[in-house]
Design a protein around this motif. Structure first.
Motif, PDB file in Angstrom:
ATOM      1  N   SER A  79       0.815  -1.215   0.000  1.00 49.96           N
ATOM      2  CA  SER A  79       0.000   0.000   0.000  1.00 49.96           C
ATOM      3  C   SER A  79       0.850   1.268   0.000  1.00 49.96           C
ATOM      4  CB  SER A  79      -0.943   0.010   1.204  1.00 49.96           C
ATOM      5  OG  SER A  79      -0.188  -0.033   2.410  1.00 49.96           O
ATOM      6  N   ALA A  80       2.150   1.152   0.305  1.00 52.56           N
ATOM      7  CA  ALA A  80       3.029   2.317   0.321  1.00 52.56           C
ATOM      8  C   ALA A  80       3.534   2.678  -1.073  1.00 52.56           C
ATOM      9  CB  ALA A  80       4.222   2.061   1.247  1.00 52.56           C
ATOM     10  N   VAL A  81       3.330   1.803  -2.048  1.00 58.88           N
ATOM     11  CA  VAL A  81       3.798   2.070  -3.402  1.00 58.88           C
ATOM     12  C   VAL A  81       2.935   3.165  -4.024  1.00 58.88           C
ATOM     13  CG1 VAL A  81       4.053   1.106  -5.730  1.00 58.88           C
ATOM     14  CG2 VAL A  81       4.733  -0.241  -3.744  1.00 58.88           C
ATOM     15  N   LYS A  82       3.600   4.176  -4.551  1.00 55.63           N
ATOM     16  CA  LYS A  82       2.892   5.299  -5.167  1.00 55.63           C
ATOM     17  C   LYS A  82       2.256   4.848  -6.488  1.00 55.63           C
ATOM     18  CE  LYS A  82       3.676   9.844  -7.124  1.00 55.63           C
ATOM     19  NZ  LYS A  82       4.670  10.785  -7.640  1.00 55.63           N
ATOM     20  N   ILE A  83       1.016   5.212  -6.695  1.00 56.98           N
ATOM     21  CA  ILE A  83       0.321   4.888  -7.942  1.00 56.98           C
ATOM     22  C   ILE A  83       0.762   5.885  -9.000  1.00 56.98           C
ATOM     23  CG2 ILE A  83      -1.917   4.758  -9.099  1.00 56.98           C
ATOM     24  CD1 ILE A  83      -3.097   3.919  -6.382  1.00 56.98           C
ATOM     25  N   VAL A  84       1.324   5.379 -10.087  1.00 59.83           N
ATOM     26  CA  VAL A  84       1.806   6.268 -11.136  1.00 59.83           C
ATOM     27  C   VAL A  84       0.906   6.228 -12.366  1.00 59.83           C
ATOM     28  CG1 VAL A  84       4.205   6.202 -10.404  1.00 59.83           C
ATOM     29  CG2 VAL A  84       3.372   4.499 -12.015  1.00 59.83           C
ATOM     30  N   PHE A  85      -0.022   5.307 -12.402  1.00 61.41           N
ATOM     31  CA  PHE A  85      -0.957   5.222 -13.526  1.00 61.41           C
ATOM     32  C   PHE A  85      -2.358   5.310 -12.947  1.00 61.41           C
ATOM     33  CE2 PHE A  85      -2.218   4.423 -17.751  1.00 61.41           C
ATOM     34  CZ  PHE A  85      -3.343   3.633 -17.698  1.00 61.41           C
ATOM     35  N   ASN A  86      -2.975   6.465 -13.071  1.00 61.58           N
ATOM     36  CA  ASN A  86      -4.267   6.660 -12.421  1.00 61.58           C
ATOM     37  C   ASN A  86      -5.406   6.951 -13.394  1.00 61.58           C
ATOM     38  OD1 ASN A  86      -3.576   9.198 -13.194  1.00 61.58           O
ATOM     39  ND2 ASN A  86      -3.593  10.107 -11.165  1.00 61.58           N
ATOM     40  N   LYS A  87      -5.190   6.637 -14.662  1.00 63.36           N
ATOM     41  CA  LYS A  87      -6.253   6.831 -15.639  1.00 63.36           C
ATOM     42  C   LYS A  87      -6.964   5.506 -15.866  1.00 63.36           C
ATOM     43  CE  LYS A  87      -4.310  10.735 -18.042  1.00 63.36           C
ATOM     44  NZ  LYS A  87      -4.008  11.327 -19.326  1.00 63.36           N
ATOM     45  N   ILE A  88      -8.271   5.560 -15.921  1.00 66.36           N
ATOM     46  CA  ILE A  88      -9.059   4.356 -16.162  1.00 66.36           C
ATOM     47  C   ILE A  88      -9.273   4.234 -17.668  1.00 66.36           C
ATOM     48  CG2 ILE A  88     -11.265   3.215 -15.755  1.00 66.36           C
ATOM     49  CD1 ILE A  88     -11.447   4.857 -13.145  1.00 66.36           C
ATOM     50  N   PRO A  89      -8.945   3.075 -18.244  1.00 66.13           N
ATOM     51  CA  PRO A  89      -9.157   2.898 -19.689  1.00 66.13           C
ATOM     52  C   PRO A  89     -10.629   3.068 -20.059  1.00 66.13           C
ATOM     53  CG  PRO A  89      -7.798   1.133 -18.811  1.00 66.13           C
ATOM     54  CD  PRO A  89      -8.314   1.914 -17.633  1.00 66.13           C
ATOM     55  N   MET A  90     -10.869   3.644 -21.244  1.00 62.68           N
ATOM     56  CA  MET A  90     -12.219   3.918 -21.712  1.00 62.68           C
ATOM     57  C   MET A  90     -13.063   2.648 -21.770  1.00 62.68           C
ATOM     58  SD  MET A  90     -14.387   6.192 -22.549  1.00 62.68           S
ATOM     59  CE  MET A  90     -13.544   7.679 -23.005  1.00 62.68           C
ATOM     60  N   ASN A  91     -12.489   1.538 -22.231  1.00 58.40           N
ATOM     61  CA  ASN A  91     -13.275   0.309 -22.328  1.00 58.40           C
ATOM     62  C   ASN A  91     -13.721  -0.175 -20.948  1.00 58.40           C
ATOM     63  OD1 ASN A  91     -10.663  -0.408 -21.657  1.00 58.40           O
ATOM     64  ND2 ASN A  91     -10.636  -2.242 -22.923  1.00 58.40           N
ATOM     65  N   THR A  92     -12.930   0.093 -19.912  1.00 59.01           N
ATOM     66  CA  THR A  92     -13.330  -0.268 -18.553  1.00 59.01           C
ATOM     67  C   THR A  92     -14.501   0.597 -18.110  1.00 59.01           C
ATOM     68  OG1 THR A  92     -11.080  -0.931 -18.009  1.00 59.01           O
ATOM     69  CG2 THR A  92     -12.551  -0.470 -16.158  1.00 59.01           C
ATOM     70  N   LEU A  93     -14.435   1.890 -18.393  1.00 60.18           N
ATOM     71  CA  LEU A  93     -15.543   2.787 -18.043  1.00 60.18           C
ATOM     72  C   LEU A  93     -16.833   2.371 -18.745  1.00 60.18           C
ATOM     73  CD1 LEU A  93     -13.868   6.298 -18.147  1.00 60.18           C
ATOM     74  CD2 LEU A  93     -14.747   5.119 -16.147  1.00 60.18           C
TER      75      LEU A  93
END
Length: 132
Positions: A79-93
């Motif tokens: 949980s201490a690892v910084k999230i560097v990819f925070n965009k949700i792919p369009m197909n997931t949305l």
């Protein structure tokens, strides 16, 4: 990183995921993450790097691949690892919106007291999807 001009500029990337290799090679795939990989590869190629992506069979004891798997699992659980990819792919949305919409539709379908004859043929929203 400065590398002398007379030094070989070859990089090999090995992955057990054929789908990712195909996604990178497919010009019609506009997934954000895939586009970012392409940008990085293009930047390296313009700097005279030769990039090769190869498939390796997973979970067969290849030392580098097994290490990569362990590191990925550790990072995913930390949980201490910084999230560097925070965009949700369009197909997931789109998938999530479709799922939530069908749940709401099913709730309203179930609560509706009209169209009793129609409900004899289509008991659930899923049943109606077969004919649309």
């Amino acid at each position: 990183m400065d590398i002398p001009l007379n030094t070989s500029r070859d990089a090999s990337i090995f992955t057990e995921c054929r789908i990712k290799i195909e996604s990178i090679r497919n010009a019609r795939n506009n997934n954000h993450f895939v586009e970012e990989i392409r940008k990085k590869m293009t930047s390296l190629e313009r700097a005279d790097w030769n990039i090769e992506i190869s498939w390796v069979k997973g979970h067969v004891g290849i030392v580098g691949n097994e290490l990569a798997d362990r590191l990925a699992k550790a990072a995913a659980c930390d949980s201490a690892v910084k999230i560097v990819f925070n965009k949700i792919p369009m197909n997931t949305l789109i998938s999530e919106i479709e799922h939530e919409t069908k749940l709401q539709w099913q709730k309203e379908w179930k609560e509706c007291t009209k169209d009793g004859i129609t409900k004899e043929f289509f008991r659930t929203v899923h049943d109606t999807q077969k004919y649309i």
